[in-house]
Motif scaffolding. Structure first.
Motif, PDB file in Angstrom:
ATOM      1  N   THR D  96      60.481  49.789  -1.376  1.00  0.00           N
ATOM      2  CA  THR D  96      61.449  48.787  -1.838  1.00  0.00           C
ATOM      3  C   THR D  96      60.811  47.860  -2.867  1.00  0.00           C
ATOM      4  O   THR D  96      61.273  46.735  -3.062  1.00  0.00           O
ATOM      5  N   HIS D 231      69.350  54.218   0.536  1.00  0.00           N
ATOM      6  CA  HIS D 231      69.472  52.823   0.137  1.00  0.00           C
ATOM      7  C   HIS D 231      68.101  52.199  -0.089  1.00  0.00           C
ATOM      8  O   HIS D 231      67.931  51.354  -0.967  1.00  0.00           O
ATOM      9  N   THR D 235      67.245  50.608  -3.590  1.00  0.00           N
ATOM     10  CA  THR D 235      66.873  49.196  -3.666  1.00  0.00           C
ATOM     11  C   THR D 235      65.541  49.024  -4.375  1.00  0.00           C
ATOM     12  O   THR D 235      65.365  48.136  -5.211  1.00  0.00           O
ATOM     13  N   ASP D 239      66.913  46.906  -7.859  1.00  0.00           N
ATOM     14  CA  ASP D 239      67.689  46.290  -6.790  1.00  0.00           C
ATOM     15  C   ASP D 239      68.969  45.654  -7.286  1.00  0.00           C
ATOM     16  O   ASP D 239      69.946  45.571  -6.551  1.00  0.00           O
ATOM     17  N   ALA D 242      71.379  48.522  -7.413  1.00  0.00           N
ATOM     18  CA  ALA D 242      71.770  48.896  -6.057  1.00  0.00           C
ATOM     19  C   ALA D 242      72.785  47.897  -5.509  1.00  0.00           C
ATOM     20  O   ALA D 242      73.761  48.267  -4.861  1.00  0.00           O
ATOM     21  N   ARG D 243      72.545  46.618  -5.806  1.00  0.00           N
ATOM     22  CA  ARG D 243      73.470  45.594  -5.326  1.00  0.00           C
ATOM     23  C   ARG D 243      74.846  45.787  -5.962  1.00  0.00           C
ATOM     24  O   ARG D 243      75.874  45.764  -5.282  1.00  0.00           O
ATOM     25  N   THR D 249      71.542  45.025  -0.181  1.00  0.00           N
ATOM     26  CA  THR D 249      70.095  45.077  -0.384  1.00  0.00           C
ATOM     27  C   THR D 249      69.371  44.113   0.538  1.00  0.00           C
ATOM     28  O   THR D 249      68.270  44.374   0.980  1.00  0.00           O
ATOM     29  N   TYR D 253      66.166  45.066   2.890  1.00  0.00           N
ATOM     30  CA  TYR D 253      64.866  44.402   2.963  1.00  0.00           C
ATOM     31  C   TYR D 253      64.528  44.004   4.396  1.00  0.00           C
ATOM     32  O   TYR D 253      63.435  44.257   4.887  1.00  0.00           O
TER      33      TYR D 253
ATOM     34  N   SER E  93      70.847  54.150  -9.943  1.00  0.00           N
ATOM     35  CA  SER E  93      69.443  54.135  -9.559  1.00  0.00           C
ATOM     36  C   SER E  93      68.739  55.285 -10.256  1.00  0.00           C
ATOM     37  O   SER E  93      68.949  56.437  -9.893  1.00  0.00           O
TER      38      SER E  93
END
Ligand SMILES: Nc1ncnc2c1ncn2[C@@H]1O[C@H](COP(=O)(O)OP(=O)(O)OP(=O)(O)O)[C@@H](O)[C@H]1O
Ligand SMILES: Nc1ncnc2c1ncn2[C@@H]1O[C@H](COP(=O)(O)OP(=O)(O)OP(=O)(O)O)[C@@H](O)[C@H]1O
Ligand SMILES: [Mg+2]
Ligand SMILES: [Mg+2]
Lengths: 260, 358, 316, 358, 260
Positions: D96, D231, D235, D239, D242-243, D249, D253, E93
């Motif tokens: 991450t 995920h 992330t 990130d 991803a959000r 996210t 974490y 991503s």
């Protein structure tokens, strides 16, 4: 076709793992012309121009600049040879300011001792010139030339990259979709700028998906398909729909164009 | 022929008579809080400065007059000198999105080379000083070449060279300290940075501290006023973009690690000034302390954002906390504990100020 | 050749380097193949466990070890002994002490006690109003750390409360404990802080001689290098003894790592040949290689030798 | 009205009859080397594996039969168990784009909690085991909350909590080791993971090693076969993207740090099994070793790329080097030196293979 | 104008330091319509839609979905409310595969125990659906659905993002310059797809600089200028050049449009 090409490539190949991005591609750019490169998404246009400007090293093939074979191992070498490029992903440093980005790698130093020996940058000169160049493009909505690039809108960023290339190219200017994110007004400025540059005698390679733009400014159109040059056509002899048909494989181009 | 160009052309007819003025928005009148926020937004280094001042105020109350005495404050400055040196070197590297775990080892190796050459080998002190400085430079160069040319991750490179330089320290020194008295006899120049200037109120400044501040000023100038500095930021920000934009990123990496090595060597000179001796021991935690200073100072470990001034404040913040806690009579166990919490708190405050001012 | 091992705490400490040199010289003389190991830091138990395993795997006849954690290492040592290796513990006894075949130790508590007594004797009447700065090793108080510290207090006449840790005493003469990491820079910073706390310090106890040298720099910077502060330390390395000679350190307790290591090599060789195990010093659970007080200002009632003698015996 | 739409429409007339087939390029016939390259390109984890095998071969020659003996190889496995555990935890966090400097401290704290509760406080061993595991989980959760909710840089958070948890270790343990004999008497369950299974040829596997491998398999499954795993990668990769793509996210974490804490607690159980005792000392360098294993295993410190299998190989590579050098009779000073160089070499080979296969 | 707006915003403000990105901006989206948002680069279009879909939290102002006030604090909340967005920077991503990206945050699990309890992903189902969606868009040149997104060409990436939003939107689909990097063929597909989505009854917000596209598909055109809504016009009553004139400030829009 009588003049010698200023930039020429023969039999370029490039593969990424299984994906073939360039498959024996040829390329010619004649002095003083605007050459448009069109093709489907993923046809290999960006890879082609990256190979021409040192950002990608082709697996095989030869490139000649002004008839001399060249082997660029990095974009710096291409730039020193006078080839200036607007990359599709822009190649800007997000955290740096607009002015810093415009002059990245060719900063202006203060005159005299301070610049010569202390290597001090001439910030105000760079800011002034940067603002001028942007104004020429009509990027009026940029409120602050010291704003970092990451705070700009997508179109504003593109404007910065285009302004940079147009200002510094000395032999060839390559633009990979320079107007993709630009507004109507800004796009128009870029097209005018291209004609300006052409008038200065510099040849331009324009990659674009915008057919009206292409047909408006291009002298010749290079049609790229499946990793190779399919044909080169004269936009005055073919219509947009012909070009699109060739490029998407709906129609086969005539022999003459193929040979071009 | 151009039968098709109509679409875009007609649309653009509307451009005639376009507004040519630069956009500008009215600024509403600002409350003092708002202007503070705006100020902090534009000068993010002010934040560690605020945390530092807050720390000093707190300990002035908690630890009494002993803490706020000019002498004690100058002592803190002396105590953070070495870490600040390493922090400056580390900042350069971290700005390029790298990390240098070997700074402590390079410093100790340089100091041992200086000390042993002078005392044991009898080399004239000027020459051994230069050779010591070159040692640091060379170590840094090795790091830089491995990172830039072989393109290895900096973490791995400097982890490896940390082991290697550490082993060299033991090999060269035979794990023996070069004693202060011997250095004083054979080459007092090595201890020169330990000399002090007395300021008013009992405050004492060592030449080492001054050298550190000078180094910081020079590096600040390089980062902010020269093209090379811009290239460091650009490379750290997005090295592919920097490469495409025509920056010799390889050269930037090599230069940055080499300069870092050289700064560590200068730090080793200051270290001899501080402890009198050239010792193979210690400075095991120097790496981590230096990185801590850099990060508290607001420099991003992902590169491209940060400043030297922030690092200096970062080093001072940790120094003030450690000194203040000790003077307040906190047990060493709880010192560790509290420093841990304070580090988190300091950065929390930083984050928070940045957020409200964003 | 028979394989023997030597496992020390760390690589960087001169004490252990000398130990290694002693062992290497002796092993060469006896025709043994010596493999050496060290932890990465003080208290690195895991590296020592791996080292012992590697020695078992290599088919060693026996080894000498300076344990980083004198009780956590015990099960692994048992494994080695079960595999037929002779285990000799150096410097710090195991907990329990009979977990090893033999222990050749300096008594760190005793070493501390010697300098404590010397300091008390030197101060005379002023001892009751002394102000003592303690420059200790590390927050987690490894064995040597508390043994030396508490030994000093005992010798000086301070009620040590729990003998297995320092910091729980309430004697007003204690200025404070600061950690040095056993190195010069740590020593200087620690002493600067303690001087700020107690400007009237007149005794500086140090965990080892590098810390003492660093602490002395702080005294010097504060103009207190005129002998008004008594400096005591432990180790007896050659630079340390020279510092005693130069008056930087008042007294130090000398220990004998070279001797310890050489004796261990001899014992293992003997065991490999005859199966005979070494015996402890009569009346003690371990073989005491001794600690000697070195000072040029002897105090009556505390046995000591001078620095000239000390330099002959020193280890590096 | 639509007088303008002509341009794009005319251009698109050309689309009629467009080729609808999926593009496909001829593959030229491949040499064996080419196919190896392609294989390595698609399975980058094979690279640390190759380095590992190369290391084993080299030491089999350099250190003789003693090295290649089944017993010795199984010993290496035992020796890397703890680092591999921490490496697995660390991999999750690093994926991450974070880092957890507190893994070593969390492990030691959990083991001390288990040991002291059982031996000193007389709590039934099952309960203290569970409480120990919860300790790790809680420590991890604290890290996660600080990272996710207050949005502090992971480096700073875990540097801070490292100090804090380290101080707690000393506080809880009074710096005393809980002795093996006492644990054996009060709660042998804590040492259960130290039990061994004998395989053929003298090889010995501890339950702890098996637990580690099981953990690796589970985490591998989670990362590669569940949505949560995707995920984690997303992330770490970017990130913000991803959000925007709708991933929580923050939750990612928190989960990742908490799981890492829990794995450290399981590691602490295995640690007690390995050394018999619960020791407050040590494992200061466990963090660095674990990170080394992760990076040698090919996981990027910038997040989003990497694998658990790589980490296992990374841990084994370092273990094989250390063991092999020792058996080859290399002096401890030069062991450090050589390990440093070998780490760099291992990653160089990795880079090189990746390059030619790209 | 009689129907109630499905998505509505009033008086949105957002500033970044000195830069004012939204200056009391209003916004209405009617059920079942395609609403185009046009404006200069940096006019605040992206910021506006980001505020609508939870990616940016406005400094002040109110948003209503179906007449209910909503306060999205993250894009997830907006997505759960049925608002699906193609961001200008795509929000993909890079290291994940195309299929993984399409299903990010709403992965399909295997049926039965394995999916329910072991939470195992149904890779093959996701790959199949992803391939279908991309084929609908005509992204034929994608050779391998398990390719990571970072290896795709700019246009291919955009195709992936568009396909994702179109496939999953349930109330509102927002597209911020979805065709900017797309080829002629691919752009056409996206436009067709938008009309498809509209036919399914979903309203669409389209940000675009491509006037022919806008005028072809939009039911109403929201003109954004200097951070606020300047006017809303009916593309059937005005020409492209009018729209461009309004948007760049060359002409003032009529009162009627202003009031809209
Ligand atoms: N770094 C890379 N790694 C792997 N594959 C790549 C890489 N770069 C490009 N490709 C692949 O090469 C092919 C050609 O890509 P390229 O970017 O040249 O296309 P393009 O013609 O510029 O397309 P667009 O018009 O969408 O920009 C694509 O199939 C792409 O997936
Ligand atoms: N994160 C940010 N920080 C600071 N300023 C920002 C940020 N995002 C946007 N801005 C500023 O807000 C203004 C509006 O930006 P926005 O991206 O909304 O424009 P846009 O209308 O979408 O332009 P384009 O057509 O070029 O995409 C711009 O001037 C931009 O510089
Ligand atoms: Mg392209
Ligand atoms: Mg936008």
């Amino acid at each position: 076709m009588s003049t010698k090409p200023i930039l020429q490539a023969k039999g370029l190949n490039k593969r990424y793992g299984r994906v073939v991005a360039l498959d024996n591609a040829d390329f010619d750019l004649l002095p003083g012309e605007i050459l448009a490169v069109i093709g489907d998404n993923g046809a290999g246009k960006s890879t082609l121009v990256k190979a021409l400007c040192g950002a990608v090293i082709p697996d095989s093939g030869a490139i000649e600049l002004n008839g001399q074979p060249v082997h660029f191992r990095s974009p710096i070498e291409a730039r020193m040879a006078g080839i200036e490029t607007v990359y599709q992903n822009l190649a800007l440093s997000p955290a740096l300011s607009i002015a810093d980005n415009m002059f990245l790698g060719r900063e202006i130093r203060k005159p005299g001792f301070v610049g010569q020996w202390l290597r001090r940058l001439d910030r105000s000169a760079m800011q002034r010139i940067a603002r001028e160049k942007l104004s020429e493009l009509g990027l009026m909505t940029i409120q602050n030339i010291n704003q970092s690039v990451e705070t700009l809108s997508g179109g504003q960023r593109q404007g910065v990259a285009v302004a940079r290339a147009a200002a510094f190219g000395s032999r060839v200017v390559i633009m990979d979709e320079p107007t993709a994110a630009l507004g109507v007004k800004e796009s128009r400025r870029v097209l005018e700028l291209m004609l300006d540059v052409k008038r200065r005698g510099l040849p331009i390679v324009l990659i674009s998906h915008n057919m009206p733009h292409v047909f408006e400014v291009a002298d010749r159109v290079h049609i790229h398909r499946l990793g190779r040059r399919l044909a080169v056509i004269d936009p005055k002899q073919y219509t947009m729909s012909d070009a699109v048909a060739f490029m998407t494989g709906a129609k086969l181009p005539p022999e003459a164009a193929l040979a071009a | 022929m151009s039968d098709d160009a109509t679409g875009s052309v007609t649309a653009e007819r509307g451009l005639q008579g376009t507004d040519q003025s630069v956009a500008s928005f009215e600024e509403d009148r600002q409350s003092p809080l708002k202007s503070l926020q705006r100020f902090l937004h534009e000068y993010p280094t002010a934040i560690p400065f605020i945390v530092l001042v807050a720390g000093i105020l707190i300990f002035s109350v908690a630890a009494g007059g002993r803490f706020f005495a000019p002498f004690n404050l100058s002592l803190v400055l002396q105590q953070v000198t070495i870490i600040a040196f390493l922090g400056i070197a580390q900042t350069l590297v971290i700005l390029t999105a790298g990390i240098d775990l070997s700074v402590g080892a390079m410093m100790v190796l340089s100091s041992i080379v200086m000390g042993r050459l002078t005392v044991t080998a009898g080399v004239p002190v000027e020459i051994s000083l230069v050779l010591g400085l070159l040692t640091g430079l060379l170590c840094g160069l090795i790091n830089g070449v491995l990172v830039a040319v072989i393109r290895l991750p900096p973490f791995i490179v400097t982890l490896g060279t940390w082991s290697v330089y550490g082993a060299m320290v033991i090999y060269v020194s035979h794990s023996e300290t070069v004693r202060a008295q011997d250095i004083e006899a054979a080459g007092p120049l090595l201890q020169w940075l330990g000399n002090t200037i007395r300021l008013g109120g009992g405050a004492v400044l060592t030449y080492g501290t001054i050298a550190m501040i000078l180094t910081a000023v020079i590096i600040w100038y390089v980062l902010n006023r020269t093209a090379f500095g811009r290239h460091v930021y650009a490379t750290g920000d997005d090295d592919e973009a920097a490469r495409l934009a025509g920056i010799n990123t390889r050269g930037v990496y090599i230069a940055v690690y080499t300069i870092a090595g050289f700064i560590c060597a200068v730090a080793s000179w200051a270290l001899i000034g501080r402890i009198g001796a050239a010792s193979p021991l210690g400075n095991q935690t120097a790496n981590l302390d230096a990185i801590t200073a850099v990060v508290i100072g607001g420099t991003s470990l992902f590169g491209g954002r940060g400043s030297i001034v922030g690092t200096l404040f970062g080093a001072l913040i940790v120094g003030v906390f450690r000194n203040g806690l000790a003077l307040a009579g906190v047990d060493s166990l709880w010192q560790e504990f509290t420093v841990g919490i304070l580090i988190i708190l300091a950065v929390t405050i930083d984050q928070w100020i940045r957020k409200i001012s964003a | 050749a028979d394989i023997v091992g030597l496992i020390t705490k760390t690589e960087g400490n001169p004490f252990f380097v000398k130990m290694r040199e002693g062992a290497q010289a002796k092993a060469k003389e006896l025709g043994l193949e010596l493999q050496t190991f060290a932890g990465k830091f003080d208290g690195d138990n895991d590296s020592q466990v791996a080292a012992i395993e590697n020695l078992i795997s290599a088919g060693a006849k026996g080894f000498a070890i300076v344990p980083s954690d004198s009780s956590a290492i015990v099960p692994t040592i048992k494994k080695a002994r079960d595999a037929g290796l002779l285990v000799i513990v150096l410097d710090t006894p195991l907990d329990p002490i009979d977990a090893a075949d033999a222990t050749f130790a300096t008594d760190n508590f005793k070493a501390g006690e010697l300098i404590g007594q010397w300091a008390k004797g030197t101060l005379g009447d002023k001892a009751s109003s002394a102000k003592i700065a303690f420059l200790d090793l590390a927050t987690n108080q490894p064995t040597v750390d508390y043994l030396r510290d508490q030994g000093f207090m005992q010798g000086f006449g301070i009620d040590i409360k729990d003998p297995k840790k320092y910091g729980d005493e309430d004697d007003a003469r204690i200025c404070g404990h600061e950690m040095t990491g056993g190195a010069e820079d740590g020593g200087r910073t620690a002493m600067e802080t303690l001087l700020q706390k107690c400007p009237d310090v007149n005794v500086m106890y140090t965990i080892n001689e590098p810390a003492a040298a660093g602490g002395y720099q702080a005294l010097k910077a504060a103009g207190k290098d005129d002998g008004s502060v008594l400096v005591v330390s432990i180790d007896g390395g050659c630079p340390g003894v020279k510092n005693v000679e130069a008056g930087v350190i008042g007294a130090t307790s000398q220990q004998y790592p070279l001797k310890m290591a050489a004796m261990a090599m001899e014992a293992i060789e003997k065991f490999a040949k005859t199966g005979e195990k070494p015996q402890p010093t009569p009346g003690k659970e371990f073989f005491d290689t001794g600690a000697t007080l070195i000072t040029d200002k002897p105090v009556s009632g505390v046995e000591s030798i001078d620095t000239k003698k000390g330099l002959e015996l020193c280890w590096g």
